[in-house]
Design an enzyme around this catalytic site. Structure first.
Site, mmCIF file in Angstrom:
data_model
loop_
_atom_site.group_PDB
_atom_site.id
_atom_site.type_symbol
_atom_site.label_atom_id
_atom_site.label_comp_id
_atom_site.label_asym_id
_atom_site.label_seq_id
_atom_site.Cartn_x
_atom_site.Cartn_y
_atom_site.Cartn_z
ATOM 1 N N ASN A 174 0.817 -1.218 0.000
ATOM 2 C CA ASN A 174 0.000 0.000 0.000
ATOM 3 C C ASN A 174 0.853 1.272 0.000
ATOM 4 O OD1 ASN A 174 0.789 0.543 2.635
ATOM 5 N ND2 ASN A 174 -1.101 -0.187 3.549
ATOM 6 N N VAL A 200 -7.365 -20.916 0.546
ATOM 7 C CA VAL A 200 -8.489 -21.617 1.174
ATOM 8 C C VAL A 200 -9.651 -21.632 0.187
ATOM 9 C CG1 VAL A 200 -10.175 -21.535 3.047
ATOM 10 C CG2 VAL A 200 -7.741 -21.152 3.512
ATOM 11 N N HIS A 211 -9.608 1.472 -0.275
ATOM 12 C CA HIS A 211 -10.013 1.294 1.122
ATOM 13 C C HIS A 211 -11.341 0.544 1.224
ATOM 14 C CE1 HIS A 211 -7.513 5.132 2.262
ATOM 15 N NE2 HIS A 211 -6.758 4.084 2.000
HETATM 16 C C1 FAD Z 1 -2.716 -0.243 -3.528
HETATM 17 C C2 FAD Z 1 -3.187 0.029 -2.131
HETATM 18 C C3 FAD Z 1 -2.814 1.219 -1.504
HETATM 19 C C4 FAD Z 1 -3.255 1.475 -0.208
HETATM 20 N N1 FAD Z 1 -2.764 2.559 0.457
HETATM 21 C C5 FAD Z 1 -2.978 2.658 1.793
HETATM 22 C C6 FAD Z 1 -2.278 3.602 2.574
HETATM 23 O O1 FAD Z 1 -1.430 4.362 2.081
HETATM 24 N N2 FAD Z 1 -2.522 3.635 3.908
HETATM 25 C C7 FAD Z 1 -3.444 2.820 4.496
HETATM 26 O O2 FAD Z 1 -3.659 2.942 5.703
HETATM 27 N N3 FAD Z 1 -4.124 1.925 3.776
HETATM 28 C C8 FAD Z 1 -3.887 1.792 2.454
HETATM 29 N N4 FAD Z 1 -4.504 0.815 1.747
HETATM 30 C C9 FAD Z 1 -5.546 0.008 2.419
HETATM 31 C C10 FAD Z 1 -5.007 -0.998 3.446
HETATM 32 O O3 FAD Z 1 -3.802 -1.570 3.011
HETATM 33 C C11 FAD Z 1 -6.087 -2.050 3.682
HETATM 34 O O4 FAD Z 1 -7.216 -1.408 4.251
HETATM 35 C C12 FAD Z 1 -5.662 -3.166 4.613
HETATM 36 O O5 FAD Z 1 -4.483 -3.776 4.167
HETATM 37 C C13 FAD Z 1 -6.784 -4.195 4.705
HETATM 38 O O6 FAD Z 1 -6.367 -5.263 5.511
HETATM 39 P P1 FAD Z 1 -7.165 -6.643 5.534
HETATM 40 O O7 FAD Z 1 -6.500 -7.494 6.533
HETATM 41 O O8 FAD Z 1 -8.599 -6.349 5.677
HETATM 42 O O9 FAD Z 1 -6.998 -7.250 4.081
HETATM 43 P P2 FAD Z 1 -5.636 -7.551 3.232
HETATM 44 O O10 FAD Z 1 -4.492 -6.829 3.852
HETATM 45 O O11 FAD Z 1 -5.994 -7.283 1.842
HETATM 46 O O12 FAD Z 1 -5.397 -9.086 3.500
HETATM 47 C C14 FAD Z 1 -6.151 -10.114 2.947
HETATM 48 C C15 FAD Z 1 -5.198 -11.263 2.650
HETATM 49 O O13 FAD Z 1 -5.968 -12.437 2.460
HETATM 50 C C16 FAD Z 1 -5.413 -13.174 1.399
HETATM 51 N N5 FAD Z 1 -6.473 -14.034 0.862
HETATM 52 C C17 FAD Z 1 -7.600 -13.656 0.227
HETATM 53 N N6 FAD Z 1 -8.329 -14.736 -0.100
HETATM 54 C C18 FAD Z 1 -7.647 -15.819 0.349
HETATM 55 C C19 FAD Z 1 -7.889 -17.221 0.317
HETATM 56 N N7 FAD Z 1 -8.993 -17.738 -0.246
HETATM 57 N N8 FAD Z 1 -6.974 -18.051 0.865
HETATM 58 C C20 FAD Z 1 -5.848 -17.556 1.452
HETATM 59 N N9 FAD Z 1 -5.564 -16.231 1.490
HETATM 60 C C21 FAD Z 1 -6.465 -15.376 0.959
HETATM 61 C C22 FAD Z 1 -4.932 -12.121 0.426
HETATM 62 O O14 FAD Z 1 -3.970 -12.641 -0.462
HETATM 63 C C23 FAD Z 1 -4.400 -11.053 1.368
HETATM 64 O O15 FAD Z 1 -3.026 -11.211 1.626
HETATM 65 C C24 FAD Z 1 -4.110 0.536 0.451
HETATM 66 C C25 FAD Z 1 -4.471 -0.643 -0.177
HETATM 67 C C26 FAD Z 1 -4.010 -0.916 -1.452
HETATM 68 C C27 FAD Z 1 -4.396 -2.212 -2.110
#
Ligand code: FAD
Length: 570
Positions: free
Chosen positions: A104, A235, A507
Site C-alpha cells: 500500500n 483456502v 479502502h
Molecule cells: C494499492 C493500495 C494502496 C493502499 N494505500 C494505503 C495507505 O497508504 N494507507 C493505508 O492505511 N491503507 C492503504 N490501503 C488500504 C489498506 O492496506 C487495507 O485497508 C488493509 O491492508 C486491509 O487489511 P485486511 O486485513 O482487511 O486485508 P488484506 O491486507 O488485503 O489481506 C487479505 C489477505 O488475504 C489473502 N487471501 C484472500 N483470499 C484468500 C484465500 N482464499 N486463501 C488464502 N488467502 C487469501 C490475500 O492474499 C491477502 O493477503 C491501500 C491498499 C491498497 C491495495
C-alpha cells in the site's frame, strides 16, 4: 466431515494480510494455542530479499501484478439506477504475505476519535475512541512523537519525512495554502484538527516500508513451535459439522488439504471474506438461491455496506526545476485535512495530498498530483457473487457518490484544489495544471519493467522538448483530460466530470460489519463472531460498521489487536 483430515490446530487464520498477520502473531503468544496462518500469496516479508516491497516509493509495489489478485475489477461510480453498474475497471488488492500493508501507500493514520465513538454509539462495547487508542498505541513505535497519544514499543515504526522529501512543487502548494490561512500542524496523529501536516508513514529508520508481515512476524515470532505459516496456499472451502465450522480446505499447487480447527478466522479482506462466506452458504438467502448455493445461515448483511473513499485529482506538469531529483522516494510529503462544512458532516471529513510524482518512471517524475477524497463517506455499495459463476470474481459495485453528500463534497474538494493551485506561486513551478488521471495505457507502462522504463524515458524527453505543444499531447496520455478552470466555472459540467471520473483509494471495508443483537444487517457481534455459525469469526476491514476518516491500514491493524485480545480472553 467427508474430507480426510490431514492436520489439526486450534486456530486457522485465512489470509495473511494486515489483520491476519497481527492475529497470527498475537494469538501465538499463548504457547498452548496451535495457530495456522494460510496465505494465498508468496512470503515476501524480508525487506533484504524484496527491495521492491521495502522501497519507500510504494508505486513499485502496488503496480507489480505479482503481488495482487489477477482479474479483479470493480464498478466505481453510480448511474442513479438500482441496477448493478456495468462499467468496471481494475481494482488492486494484495495477494502476498502482509496483504495490503505489503503493497500500500504506507500512509499511517488513525481517523477521528468521533469515528470510533460512532461505533460505540451503535452499542458496540469496547470500540469507542478511548477503547481503541490503547491498540493504536500498542501497534506503533512512533519515531518522532511522544505523549499520551503515541506508542514507542509496537511492531510498526511510524515517522514523518515531509520536509526531507518535499519538492519545489509541494513547497509552492504549502505556501499557497498557508496564504489562504491554513495552519501547519506537527503531527497527523495528534489532536484531530484541520490543517496541513507531514504525512505519517509506516517506515523504519532505514527508510524501508514495514509491513505487518515484517513487523509482526519477525524471525523470532516465526520460530514459535505453535505457529505455522503456509504461503501460496488458498483456502477454497469451509468445513462444517452439525452447523459448526470445523476447519477449511486449503489448496497448494493443486493439492487439497483438509485442516481441522477449533476456530476459523476469516481475514481475507473486505472483498474476499464476504465472497467466501457466501460460497459457504452464509449470506443473503435470496441471492445465494440465485447462485444455486444451499443456504446455511441467512445473513442479509454479508457483502452489503461496501465502503470506500471517493477520490479525484488534478495533474500538474512540473517545470524541470520543480521535480524531485534522485531515486524515487516516498512521494506524499504533505497531507491536508479540511472540513466540508456540509451540514451533519463531521469536522475534518475531507483529505488532500500534495504529491511529488505520479509514477516511478520518468514521465511520472514530470507529473505531480493534487489528490483529494471524501474521508467520511456515506455512499454504500455491495459485493455479490456472479450467479453464473459463483466461484469466479465477485461483482464489486462501490456505488461511490450515490449519496448526494459525497458528490457535493468531492465537487467542493475539486473547487478547493483549484483555488490553491491558482496561486501565482504555482505558475513558477508548473507549465500547467490539468484535470485528469492516469489512463489505462499509463497504468500499463507503470508496471515495473525495462520496456516501461525505456518507453517512458523517450516519452519524457519528448514532452519536455515539444514545449507548449504538449497540451495537444496530454489529452491522449491522461484519462478524462479537462480544463479545471472551465469545470469550476460550470457546476453542471463539474458534476458530470466528477461523476464520470470518481476513483477510490483502495479502502474497501464494511462488508461483514459488526453489530449488536437485533441489528439484522450485522454479520458479526462486537467480537467478530459470525452470527449463528459457531466456530467462525471474521477479523479484517470487513468488520468496520462505518468508514473512519483515515487510510484503512492502521484501523485494520487496530481491529486485529482488539479482536486478538478478546479471543485470548474468551
Ligand atoms: C494499492 C493500495 C494502496 C493502499 N494505500 C494505503 C495507505 O497508504 N494507507 C493505508 O492505511 N491503507 C492503504 N490501503 C488500504 C489498506 O492496506 C487495507 O485497508 C488493509 O491492508 C486491509 O487489511 P485486511 O486485513 O482487511 O486485508 P488484506 O491486507 O488485503 O489481506 C487479505 C489477505 O488475504 C489473502 N487471501 C484472500 N483470499 C484468500 C484465500 N482464499 N486463501 C488464502 N488467502 C487469501 C490475500 O492474499 C491477502 O493477503 C491501500 C491498499 C491498497 C491495495
Amino acid at each position: 466431515m467427508a474430507e480426510e483430515i490431514k492436520s489439526k490446530v486450534d486456530v486457522v487464520i485465512v489470509g495473511g494480510g494486515s489483520a491476519g498477520c497481527v492475529l497470527a502473531s498475537r494469538l501465538s503468544e499463548d504457547p498452548s494455542l496451535r495457530v495456522l496462518l494460510l496465505e494465498a500469496g508468496m512470503d515476501a516479508a524480508d525487506p533484504e530479499k524484496y527491495p521492491d516491497l521495502a522501497n519507500p516509493y510504494p508505486g513499485v509495489a502496488y503496480s507489480n501484478p505479482i503481488y495482487t489478485w489477477p482479474g479483479m475489477k470493480a464498478s466505481y461510480g453510480h448511474s442513479g439506477s438500482n441496477a448493478p453498474e456495468t462499467k468496471s475497471a481494475r481494482y488492486e488488492q494484495a495477494r502476498v504475505l502482509g496483504g495490503g500493508s505489503a503493497i500500500n501507500g504506507i500512509g499511517a493514520n488513525r481517523g477521528a476519535p468521533s469515528d470510533y465513538n460512532e461505533w460505540a454509539d451503535m452499542g458496540l462495547v469496547g470500540w469507542g475512541w478511548e477503547d481503541c487508542l490503547p491498540y493504536f498505541r500498542k501497534l506503533e513505535r512512533d519515531l518522532d512523537c511522544d505523549g499520551p497519544l503515541h506508542g514507542k514499543e509496537g511492531p510498526i515504526p511510524i515517522q514523518r519525512r515531509g520536509s526531507e522529501i518535499s519538492s519545489p512543487f509541494v513547497d509552492a502548494m504549502v505556501a499557497a495554502n498557508k496564504a489562504l490561512g491554513v495552519p501547519f500542524h506537527p503531527d497527523q496523529n495528534g489532536e484531530w484538527e484541520d490543517g496541513m501536516f507531514e504525512m505519517a508513514v509506516n517506515m523504519d529508520e532505514r527508510k524501508r516500508r514495514v509491513s505487518v508481515a515484517w513487523g509482526y512476524l519477525r524471525p523470532e515470532v516465526r520460530q514459535r513451535p505453535n505457529l505455522e505459516i503456509r504461503t501460496m496456499t488458498t483456502v477454497a472451502d469451509l468445513l462444517f459439522e452439525e452447523g459448526r465450522v470445523r476447519g477449511v480446505i486449503a489448496e497448494r499447487g493443486g493439492v487439497r488439504d483438509a485442516i481441522e480447527a477449533g476456530r476459523v478466522i476469516l481475514s481475507a479482506g473486505a472483498l474476499a471474506t464476504p465472497a467466501m462466506l457466501m460460497r459457504a452458504g452464509i449470506g443473503p438467502g435470496a441471492h445465494l438461491a440465485d447462485c444455486g448455493i444451499a443456504v446455511r445461515q441467512n445473513l442479509p448483511g454479508v457483502g452489503q455496506n461496501l465502503m470506500e473513499h471517493p477520490s479525484a485529482g488534478l495533474v500538474p506538469f512540473l517545470k524541470p526545476s520543480a521535480r524531485r531529483r534522485g531515486r524515487p522516494d516516498y512521494h506524499i510529503p504533505i497531507g491536508y485535512r479540511f472540513s466540508s462544512g456540509l451540514e451533519g458532516c463531521p469536522q475534518g471529513d475531507m483529505h488532500m495530498n500534495f504529491v511529488t510524482r505520479a509514477a516511478w518512471h520518468p514521465i511520472g517524475r514530470q507529473l505531480g498530483s493534487i489528490f483529494f477524497w471524501v474521508n467520511k463517506s456515506y455512499s454504500r455499495g455491495q459485493l455479490m457473487l456472479d450467479p453464473r459463476a459463483p466461484r469466479g470474481q465477485p461483482r464489486i459495485d462501490f456505488r461511490m457518490l450515490s449519496d448526494r453528500r459525497d458528490l457535493d463534497r468531492l465537487m467542493g474538494g475539486f473547487v478547493r484544489a483549484v483555488a490553491i493551485a491558482s496561486d501565482p506561486r504555482l505558475g513558477d513551478v508548473t507549465h500547467g495544471i490539468y484535470a485528469g488521471g492516469m489512463s489505462e495505457i499509463g497504468k500499463l507502462f507503470s508496471k515495473p519493467s525495462g520496456v516501461g522504463k525505456a518507453v517512458t524515458s523517450l516519452g519524457a524527453i519528448g514532452l519536455d522538448a515539444i514545449g507548449s505543444l504538449r497540451e495537444k499531447v496530454l489529452p491522449y496520455m491522461l484519462a478524462h483530460f479537462d480544463d479545471p478552470q472551465r469545470l469550476v466555472s460550470d457546476r453542471d459540467a463539474l458534476e458530470t466530470y466528477i461523476k464520470s471520473t470518481v476513483g477510490g483509494v483502495w479502502h474497501p471495508s464494511g462488508t461483514c460489519r459488526m453489530g449488536v443483537p437485533g441489528d439484522h444487517m450485522a454479520v458479526t457481534g462486537e467480537d467478530g463472531a459470525v452470527r449463528g455459525v459457531p466456530g467462525l469469526h471474521v477479523c479484517d476491514a470487513s468488520l468496520m460498521p462505518t468508514i473512519p476518516c483515515a487510510n484503512t491500514n492502521l484501523p485494520t491493524i487496530m481491529i486485529a489487536e482488539n479482536i486478538a485480545d478478546r479471543l485470548r480472553r474468551a
